[in-house]
Design a protein around this motif. Structure first.
Motif, short mmCIF file in Angstrom:
data_model
loop_
_atom_site.label_atom_id
_atom_site.label_comp_id
_atom_site.label_asym_id
_atom_site.label_seq_id
_atom_site.Cartn_x
_atom_site.Cartn_y
_atom_site.Cartn_z
N CYS A 97 49.76 42.37 35.87
CA CYS A 97 48.64 41.77 36.68
C CYS A 97 49.27 42.02 37.94
O CYS A 97 50.22 41.43 38.51
CB CYS A 97 48.24 40.43 36.54
SG CYS A 97 47.21 39.76 37.69
N ALA A 98 48.59 43.21 38.74
CA ALA A 98 48.97 43.41 40.10
C ALA A 98 48.11 42.67 41.11
O ALA A 98 46.89 42.90 41.00
CB ALA A 98 48.99 45.03 40.51
N ALA A 99 48.95 42.14 42.04
CA ALA A 99 48.05 41.27 43.12
C ALA A 99 48.30 41.88 44.45
O ALA A 99 49.22 42.61 44.87
CB ALA A 99 48.43 39.96 43.12
N SER A 100 46.93 41.80 45.29
CA SER A 100 47.10 42.36 46.45
C SER A 100 46.19 41.37 47.47
O SER A 100 45.54 40.54 47.08
CB SER A 100 46.37 43.55 46.53
OG SER A 100 45.10 43.73 46.18
N GLY A 101 46.23 41.57 48.90
CA GLY A 101 45.53 40.83 49.86
C GLY A 101 46.48 39.67 50.08
O GLY A 101 47.60 40.05 50.58
N ARG A 102 46.14 38.50 50.20
CA ARG A 102 46.71 37.41 50.77
C ARG A 102 48.08 36.86 49.75
O ARG A 102 47.90 35.76 49.38
CB ARG A 102 45.94 36.11 51.30
CG ARG A 102 44.86 36.73 52.09
CD ARG A 102 43.96 35.44 52.66
NE ARG A 102 44.67 34.20 53.08
CZ ARG A 102 44.24 33.33 53.46
NH1 ARG A 102 42.74 32.98 53.42
NH2 ARG A 102 44.94 32.32 53.74
N ILE A 103 48.88 37.67 49.71
CA ILE A 103 50.04 37.48 48.78
C ILE A 103 50.78 36.19 49.01
O ILE A 103 51.18 35.53 48.29
CB ILE A 103 50.97 38.58 48.60
CG1 ILE A 103 50.10 40.05 48.29
CG2 ILE A 103 51.98 38.48 47.62
CD1 ILE A 103 49.63 40.04 47.17
N ALA A 104 50.96 36.19 50.35
CA ALA A 104 51.92 34.92 50.68
C ALA A 104 51.16 33.79 50.51
O ALA A 104 51.91 32.60 50.65
CB ALA A 104 52.26 35.16 52.24
N SER A 105 50.09 33.62 50.20
CA SER A 105 49.34 32.33 50.28
C SER A 105 49.22 31.99 48.51
O SER A 105 48.58 30.74 48.25
CB SER A 105 47.84 32.39 50.50
OG SER A 105 47.17 33.31 49.94
N ILE A 106 49.72 32.97 47.69
CA ILE A 106 49.63 32.40 46.29
C ILE A 106 50.67 31.30 45.91
O ILE A 106 51.75 31.59 46.37
CB ILE A 106 49.93 33.68 45.46
CG1 ILE A 106 48.77 34.95 45.71
CG2 ILE A 106 49.89 33.42 43.85
CD1 ILE A 106 48.84 36.01 44.93
N ASN A 107 50.08 30.20 45.32
CA ASN A 107 50.90 29.10 44.75
C ASN A 107 51.35 29.41 43.33
O ASN A 107 52.52 29.00 43.05
CB ASN A 107 50.21 27.71 44.89
CG ASN A 107 49.80 27.74 46.44
OD1 ASN A 107 50.72 28.04 47.21
ND2 ASN A 107 48.53 27.29 46.68
N ALA A 108 50.61 29.84 42.44
CA ALA A 108 50.95 30.27 41.10
C ALA A 108 50.04 31.28 40.32
O ALA A 108 48.79 31.53 41.17
CB ALA A 108 50.67 28.90 40.34
N MET A 109 50.40 32.00 39.44
CA MET A 109 49.75 32.84 38.74
C MET A 109 49.87 32.50 37.45
O MET A 109 50.96 32.02 37.00
CB MET A 109 50.32 34.32 38.97
CG MET A 109 50.00 34.82 40.59
SD MET A 109 50.39 36.53 40.90
CE MET A 109 48.96 37.25 39.92
N GLY A 110 48.94 33.16 36.69
CA GLY A 110 48.73 32.66 35.09
C GLY A 110 47.82 33.58 34.34
O GLY A 110 47.27 34.39 34.91
N TRP A 111 47.95 33.38 33.11
CA TRP A 111 47.16 33.97 32.06
C TRP A 111 46.40 33.49 31.33
O TRP A 111 46.93 32.42 30.88
CB TRP A 111 48.00 35.10 31.22
CG TRP A 111 48.76 36.19 31.80
CD1 TRP A 111 50.06 36.09 32.38
CD2 TRP A 111 48.34 37.49 32.08
NE1 TRP A 111 50.16 37.40 32.93
CE2 TRP A 111 49.11 38.16 32.93
CE3 TRP A 111 47.07 38.05 31.83
CZ2 TRP A 111 48.72 39.83 33.23
CZ3 TRP A 111 46.73 39.43 32.14
CH2 TRP A 111 47.78 40.14 32.94
N TYR A 112 45.05 33.61 31.21
CA TYR A 112 44.04 32.84 30.44
C TYR A 112 43.93 33.72 29.39
O TYR A 112 43.65 34.97 29.49
CB TYR A 112 43.27 32.23 31.36
CG TYR A 112 43.73 31.09 32.18
CD1 TYR A 112 44.07 31.28 33.51
CD2 TYR A 112 42.94 29.91 31.80
CE1 TYR A 112 44.69 30.22 34.22
CE2 TYR A 112 43.42 28.66 32.68
CZ TYR A 112 44.15 28.92 33.76
OH TYR A 112 44.48 27.93 34.45
#
Length: 118
Positions: free
Chosen positions: A22-37
Motif C-alpha cells: 500500500c503506497a501512500a501519497s499526499g499528506r504523509i506527515a499527518s498519518i498517525n496509523a495505517m492498517g489493513w482491513y
C-alpha cells in the motif's frame, strides 16, 4: 488528503503466501496509523492488522502468527505479508490510513482481491 494505492492480491492455494503493498501519497506527515482491513462476501469489514507512526502493531486474533504488517518509510509504503493462508482469508483487502491533527480522517485504498483455494 492522503491517497492510497494497493497491489499484490491474487489467487493462491491454501498454505501459500502473498504480500500486499500500500503506497501512500499526499499528506504523509499527518498519518498517525495505517492498517489493513478485509471484507468477505456477506460479512462486515474487519481489521486485520495495523501499525502506528511509532511502530506499534496489532493484529486480529485470526491472523496472529501468520500475517505481518510492516512499513518502509522511505517509500511511504506499508506491507502485509500473509503466510499459511487459509480459505477463510479470502476477501477484498483494503488499505487504510488514519490521518489528521485534532480531528482524525480516514482514507481508503481501492481494495485488492485475495482468494485462497482449498
Amino acid at each position: 488528503q492522503v491517497q492510497l494505492v494497493e497491489s499484490g492480491g491474487g489467487l493462491v492455494q491454501a498454505g501459500g503466501s502473498l504480500r500486499l503493498s500500500c503506497a501512500a501519497s499526499g499528506r504523509i506527515a499527518s498519518i498517525n496509523a495505517m492498517g489493513w482491513y478485509r471484507q468477505a462476501p456477506g460479512k462486515q469489514r474487519e481489521l486485520v492488522a495495523a501499525i502506528t507512526s511509532g511502530g506499534s502493531t496489532n493484529y486480529a486474533d485470526s491472523v496472529k502468527g501468520r500475517f505481518t504488517i510492516s512499513r518502509d518509510n522511505a517509500k511511504n509504503t506499508v506491507y502485509l505479508q500473509m503466510n499459511s493462508l487459509k480459505p477463510e482469508d479470502t476477501a477484498v483487502y483494503y488499505c487504510n490510513a488514519r490521518w489528521g491533527g485534532r480531528v482524525d480522517f480516514d482514507s481508503w485504498g481501492q481494495g485488492t482481491q485475495v482468494t485462497v483455494s482449498s
